[in-house]
Design a protein around this motif. Structure first.
Motif, PDB file in Angstrom:
ATOM      1  N   ASP A  42       0.837  -1.211   0.000  1.00 30.16           N
ATOM      2  CA  ASP A  42       0.000   0.000   0.000  1.00 30.16           C
ATOM      3  C   ASP A  42       0.868   1.256   0.000  1.00 30.16           C
ATOM      4  O   ASP A  42       0.590   2.215  -0.733  1.00 30.16           O
ATOM      5  N   SER A  45       2.484   1.700  -3.351  1.00 28.22           N
ATOM      6  CA  SER A  45       1.485   2.165  -4.314  1.00 28.22           C
ATOM      7  C   SER A  45       1.285   3.676  -4.184  1.00 28.22           C
ATOM      8  O   SER A  45       1.240   4.393  -5.184  1.00 28.22           O
ATOM      9  N   ARG A  46       1.169   4.150  -2.943  1.00 26.32           N
ATOM     10  CA  ARG A  46       0.997   5.596  -2.722  1.00 26.32           C
ATOM     11  C   ARG A  46       2.193   6.384  -3.237  1.00 26.32           C
ATOM     12  O   ARG A  46       2.052   7.513  -3.694  1.00 26.32           O
ATOM     13  N   ILE A  50       4.779   1.061  -7.535  1.00 23.07           N
ATOM     14  CA  ILE A  50       4.143  -0.058  -8.220  1.00 23.07           C
ATOM     15  C   ILE A  50       3.000   0.539  -9.036  1.00 23.07           C
ATOM     16  O   ILE A  50       2.504   1.618  -8.716  1.00 23.07           O
ATOM     17  N   ALA A  52      -0.194   2.007 -10.734  1.00 26.36           N
ATOM     18  CA  ALA A  52      -1.491   2.476 -10.234  1.00 26.36           C
ATOM     19  C   ALA A  52      -2.552   1.434 -10.572  1.00 26.36           C
ATOM     20  O   ALA A  52      -2.509   0.802 -11.620  1.00 26.36           O
ATOM     21  N   THR A  54      -2.973  -1.370  -9.010  1.00 23.44           N
ATOM     22  CA  THR A  54      -2.606  -2.711  -8.557  1.00 23.44           C
ATOM     23  C   THR A  54      -3.481  -3.096  -7.372  1.00 23.44           C
ATOM     24  O   THR A  54      -3.633  -2.315  -6.430  1.00 23.44           O
ATOM     25  N   THR A  56      -3.597  -4.492  -4.268  1.00 21.66           N
ATOM     26  CA  THR A  56      -2.585  -4.886  -3.283  1.00 21.66           C
ATOM     27  C   THR A  56      -3.049  -6.031  -2.397  1.00 21.66           C
ATOM     28  O   THR A  56      -2.229  -6.801  -1.904  1.00 21.66           O
TER      29      THR A  56
END
Length: 71
Positions: A42, A45-46, A50, A52, A54, A56
């Motif tokens: 997470d 991702s923020r 990784i 956008a 995805t 998680t």
């Protein structure tokens, strides 16, 4: 599974620390690992590390399950 995602999840000090502390506190080890990896993914991702969009949660289950079976 993207090798970059795997490397990020497996090398984060916070994830490793939570993994060690969980069983000592009576938390089931698998759940502790899963939570730590999910938190890591997470955060990544923020930060845009990784892709956008995805999922998680699903990625965490796939990663933890795969690593479990490799061990």
């Amino acid at each position: 599974m993207n090798p970059t995602v795997v490397a990020l999840a497996m090398t984060r000090p916070a994830a490793a620390l939570r993994t060690r502390q969980g069983p000592e506190a009576g938390v089931p080890a698998f759940a502790t690992i899963q939570d730590a990896v999910a938190d890591c993914l997470d955060a990544e991702s923020r930060l845009g590390r990784i892709p956008a969009g995805t999922d998680t949660t699903k990625t965490t289950l796939a990663l933890v399950g795969t690593v479990h079976h490799l061990g």
